[in-house]
Design a protein around this motif. Sequence first.
Motif, PDB file in Angstrom:
ATOM      1  N   UNK A 106     -81.796 -69.402   9.454  1.00 23.18           N
ATOM      2  CA  UNK A 106     -80.588 -69.888   8.775  1.00 23.18           C
ATOM      3  C   UNK A 106     -81.016 -70.825   7.651  1.00 23.18           C
ATOM      4  N   UNK A 107     -80.082 -71.069   6.743  1.00 24.25           N
ATOM      5  CA  UNK A 107     -80.291 -72.064   5.695  1.00 24.25           C
ATOM      6  C   UNK A 107     -79.149 -73.071   5.775  1.00 24.25           C
ATOM      7  N   UNK A 108     -79.375 -74.267   5.254  1.00 26.56           N
ATOM      8  CA  UNK A 108     -78.305 -75.267   5.282  1.00 26.56           C
ATOM      9  C   UNK A 108     -77.066 -74.783   4.520  1.00 26.56           C
ATOM     10  N   UNK A 109     -75.925 -75.224   4.973  1.00 26.13           N
ATOM     11  CA  UNK A 109     -74.664 -74.840   4.346  1.00 26.13           C
ATOM     12  C   UNK A 109     -74.455 -75.538   2.995  1.00 26.13           C
ATOM     13  N   UNK A 122     -80.317 -64.212  -4.213  1.00 31.60           N
ATOM     14  CA  UNK A 122     -81.330 -63.574  -3.372  1.00 31.60           C
ATOM     15  C   UNK A 122     -80.851 -63.153  -1.990  1.00 31.60           C
ATOM     16  N   UNK A 123     -79.911 -63.905  -1.439  1.00 27.93           N
ATOM     17  CA  UNK A 123     -79.469 -63.632  -0.074  1.00 27.93           C
ATOM     18  C   UNK A 123     -78.001 -63.212   0.014  1.00 27.93           C
ATOM     19  N   UNK A 124     -77.267 -63.366  -1.076  1.00 28.10           N
ATOM     20  CA  UNK A 124     -75.841 -63.067  -1.051  1.00 28.10           C
ATOM     21  C   UNK A 124     -75.053 -64.075  -0.259  1.00 28.10           C
ATOM     22  N   UNK A 125     -75.572 -65.303  -0.136  1.00 31.74           N
ATOM     23  CA  UNK A 125     -74.919 -66.358   0.640  1.00 31.74           C
ATOM     24  C   UNK A 125     -74.300 -67.389  -0.282  1.00 31.74           C
ATOM     25  N   UNK A 126     -73.116 -67.828   0.055  1.00 34.52           N
ATOM     26  CA  UNK A 126     -72.420 -68.876  -0.704  1.00 34.52           C
ATOM     27  C   UNK A 126     -72.553 -70.191   0.042  1.00 34.52           C
ATOM     28  N   UNK A 127     -73.290 -71.124  -0.534  1.00 34.57           N
ATOM     29  CA  UNK A 127     -73.400 -72.444   0.082  1.00 34.57           C
ATOM     30  C   UNK A 127     -72.560 -73.431  -0.706  1.00 34.57           C
ATOM     31  N   UNK A 128     -72.177 -74.492  -0.041  1.00 35.62           N
ATOM     32  CA  UNK A 128     -71.385 -75.541  -0.671  1.00 35.62           C
ATOM     33  C   UNK A 128     -72.278 -76.372  -1.586  1.00 35.62           C
ATOM     34  N   UNK A 129     -71.828 -76.580  -2.818  1.00 34.96           N
ATOM     35  CA  UNK A 129     -72.592 -77.362  -3.782  1.00 34.96           C
ATOM     36  C   UNK A 129     -72.222 -78.824  -3.639  1.00 34.96           C
ATOM     37  N   UNK A 130     -73.260 -79.656  -3.565  1.00 39.08           N
ATOM     38  CA  UNK A 130     -73.036 -81.101  -3.476  1.00 39.08           C
ATOM     39  C   UNK A 130     -73.432 -81.765  -4.775  1.00 39.08           C
TER      40      UNK A 130
END
Length: 130
Positions: A106-109, A122-130
């Motif tokens: 997993x990667x951090x959210x 690269x992963x197609x994952x949407x993480x929250x931008x801080x």
Amino acid sequence: MFLARFQEIARAVGRRSPLTPYRVLEAWAEFVDDCRDGYPATLFEYLDDLSVRRFLQAVVDDPVIRRCPEATWFGAELARTDARFREILADGLDVPGGGGPWWERAIPRRGGEEMAATARELLGLEIDVV
């Protein structure tokens, strides 16, 4: 014996010398702090920084290290930081096809702009931008 074997393992896995157990544990803790706050760099840099955890596992799994009295201290410090990282990943995003050790699944959210952009690309994952 602990320090000499630690440095042998470091050389065997291509880590730069001279490394000390304290400094590597400190680097791992700093990385986890960065992840808690929102990893600021790219996914490539995240994965490079994360690679220290595989080295730490090689150290704790080593039979010579296990017989050293310092192994207790080292293992306890690693476990303390690992617990913090597990909390971050528990709220994180699963890596597609994520096999391997727990810290790579997993990667951090949360992350910075660069982390978000490369995680998306690269992963197609949407993480929250801080």
